[in-house]
Enzyme design. Structure first.
Site, PDB file in Angstrom:
ATOM      1  CB  CYS A 299      67.103  21.998  30.958  1.00  0.00           C
ATOM      2  SG  CYS A 299      65.603  23.080  30.721  1.00  0.00           S
TER       3      CYS A 299
ATOM      4  CG  HIS B 121      70.500  25.783  29.681  1.00  0.00           C
ATOM      5  ND1 HIS B 121      69.561  24.755  28.242  1.00  0.00           N
ATOM      6  CD2 HIS B 121      69.083  25.876  30.256  1.00  0.00           C
ATOM      7  CE1 HIS B 121      68.806  24.504  28.734  1.00  0.00           C
ATOM      8  NE2 HIS B 121      67.623  24.942  29.068  1.00  0.00           N
TER       9      HIS B 121
ATOM     10  CD  GLU C 139      73.415  24.074  28.088  1.00  0.00           C
ATOM     11  OE1 GLU C 139      72.376  24.158  27.172  1.00  0.00           O
ATOM     12  OE2 GLU C 139      73.666  23.822  29.176  1.00  0.00           O
TER      13      GLU C 139
END
Length: 212
Positions: A84, A178, A180
């Site tokens: 991002c 994202h 993560e």
């Protein structure tokens, strides 16, 4: 517990999803360390630029005297993964950004900031990504960019419709989403594979460049 010969991967820890990336890197067996100063780059085999606010991270790179050391390290071949905001920082040019927004480079792409809309326009999608086995990846898009233009050396890994959202160029990997945040560590596994294939790399850290 990472194996003794596992790569040491830094996470830029100035702002953004730092803990989430650290957790994912540990889950795939890497040594994860937080990077806040140029000296923290000494000994890392790769670096993650987390999601967050790209203009804030860029400003803090200057405050902490990390901008030029990181640019030099990327030129010298340091593997980097940006998610991002990290994708924005790695671009050669950004549309709809601030005129004074600092960029690190590393990807021959033009990125449009906040391309998918504001916070209320956040969404999730199932993506098939080149180089990622095991079926579609659940991707979370939050005020996400997309890639408007790619250079000849850039490999497109994934799209949402006709919008490019994942790319790779040599040792540099970037996603508009994202990874993560989902618990799916396959993008981090891919990055660790890139890191391990790239070792050793010649680093240029301000005042202490050396070969390893």
């Amino acid at each position: 517990m990472p194996r003794t010969d596992a790569p040491r991967v830094g996470v830029l820890a100035l702002q953004g999803d730092v803990r989430e990336h650290v957790r994912a890197l540990l889950a795939v067996g890497a040594h994860a360390v937080e990077v806040r100063r140029a000296s923290d780059l000494d000994g890392v085999d790769g670096l993650v630029l987390p999601g967050g606010e790209s203009t804030t991270i860029g400003r803090l790179l200057r405050v902490f005297d990390l901008l030029e050391p990181l640019r030099g390290a990327i030129v010298d071949g340091l593997p980097v993964f940006g998610s991002c905001a990290g994708m924005i920082l790695l671009a050669r040019d950004v549309l709809d950004g601030r005129p004074d927004q600092p960029l690190l480079g590393g990807l021959d792409v033009v990125v449009r900031r906040n391309a998918f809309g504001r916070q209320v326009d956040s969404f999730e999608a199932e993506l098939d990504l080149a180089g990622v086995a095991g079926g579609p990846v659940r991707a979370v898009f939050i005020r996400a960019p997309w890639v408007e233009k790619v250079g000849d050396e850039v490999e497109v890994l994934g799209r949402v419709g006709d919008r490019t959202v994942a790319v790779r160029q040599d040792n540099v990997l970037a996603t508009a989403f994202h990874p993560e945040l989902t618990g799916d560590t396959r993008m981090h596994e891919l990055f660790v594979d890139i890191v391990e294939s790239a070792k050793p790399w010649k680093k240029t850290v301000e005042g202490m460049g050396r070969d390893r």
